[in-house]
Write a protein that holds these residues in place. Structure first.
Motif, short mmCIF file in Angstrom:
data_model
loop_
_atom_site.label_atom_id
_atom_site.label_comp_id
_atom_site.label_asym_id
_atom_site.label_seq_id
_atom_site.Cartn_x
_atom_site.Cartn_y
_atom_site.Cartn_z
N HIS A 107 0.02 -1.02 -3.64
CA HIS A 107 0.26 -1.86 -2.47
C HIS A 107 -0.42 -0.90 -1.34
N ASP A 109 1.43 -0.17 2.67
CA ASP A 109 2.59 -0.28 3.10
C ASP A 109 2.42 -1.34 4.60
N HIS A 260 -1.28 2.76 -2.97
CA HIS A 260 -0.76 3.76 -3.54
C HIS A 260 0.34 3.02 -4.42
#
Ligand SMILES: [Fe+2]
Length: 285
Positions: A107, A109, A260
């Motif tokens: 994903h 953030d 990440h």
């Protein structure tokens, strides 16, 4: 400011990321910090090791990049430091001191916000000797590896991101349902699938899992299958840097051009404590 004032930079992997040695972040002057910031914008991620950082040092460092961002769930922040979010399985006086198993799954953030965070910094206070790696995928390398015909098909597509969808489908941290107030603060947003980096216009594949509900104009299951295919493509080993943590590590990545994920660890055997700080971002384009 160029990065040339930094004494020692090596790539984390060919073409991606920068390990910066020879800088003491807590004691660094403003010019050195600005050189670290410039390296960050250029390389997509930076790593500095053996950094003894107190909470106020972390705040000073992160403020060199922009304004620190608030966190969606305030209960997991460090007491007295609302901008520092704690990731930990540690229990003190019967209460968890932070969020456990956050960030598992590829994903970017705050993707459910109109202005997602520009960067995420993790500082390792205590880490298990095995597991709990952080993986970063280079969206620019993945984009550049696509054939021009495929790029032409993808460029211009938009993804529908939804915090509500994320909360309803997440595998971890399901202990309580989000309040209506938090849901109202986090309405659904549309973001480009291919994102331009404001520093030099470079393009990055910017799919994600978790918050993505659909590809605009493409019915499911085809839409989500396309997202899954692109995430799988972008996160193949050729485009991924795997970080094995040591206490004192500062790892910071550019959410505008990466995905990440965390990895699990034996939380019955080991303690992990990380401090996470975010820097505010702009509207993706
Ligand atoms: Fe994350």
């Amino acid at each position: 400011m160029t990065t040339s004032v930094l004494p020692n930079i090596t790539e984390l992997k060919p073409g991606f990321g920068a390990r910066i040695d020879g800088v003491d972040l807590a004691g660094a002057d403003d010019a050195t910090l600005q050189a670290v910031v410039a390296a960050f914008h250029q390389h997509g991620a930076i790593l500095l090791r053996d950094q003894p950082m107190k909470p106020q040092d972390l705040l000073r460092f992160i403020s060199a990049f922009g304004e620190p961002e608030d966190h969606t769930l305030q209960e997991n922040t460090l007491p007295g430091f609302p901008k520092i979010y704690v990731l930990s399985n540690r229990i003190v006086d019967g209460k968890p001191i932070g969020a456990h198993n956050d960030g598992i799954g590829w994903h970017t953030d705050y993707s459910y916000r109109a202005e997602p965070v520009m960067s995420t910094m993790l500082y390792a206070v205590e880490v298990p000797p095995e597991g709990s790696d952080t993986l970063l995928a280079d969206g620019c390398a993945a984009w550049n590896a696509l054939p021009p015909e495929r790029q032409a098909q993808l460029d211009g597509l938009e993804l529908h991101h939804s915090w509500r969808h994320f909360m309803n489908t997440r595998e971890f941290n399901r202990q309580e349902e989000p309040s209506e107030a938090l849901l109202a603060e986090n309405p659904d947003v549309l973001h480009p699938l291919v994102r331009r980096h404001p520093s030099d216009g470079r393009k990055a594949l910017w799919a994600s899992t978790g918050t993505v509900k659909e590809v605009v104009g493409m019915p499911n299951p085809e839409g989500l299958a396309l997202v899954d295919e692109l995430v799988e493509f972008m996160t193949q080993e050729a485009f991924v840097y795997r970080h094995k943590w040591r206490a004192g590590d500062v790892l910071m990545w550019d959410n505008r051009c990466t995905l990440h994920t965390g990895t699990l660890y034996d939380d019955q055997k080991y303690v992990r404590e990380m401090h996470r700080l975010w820097v505010k971002g702009d509207r993706p384009y």
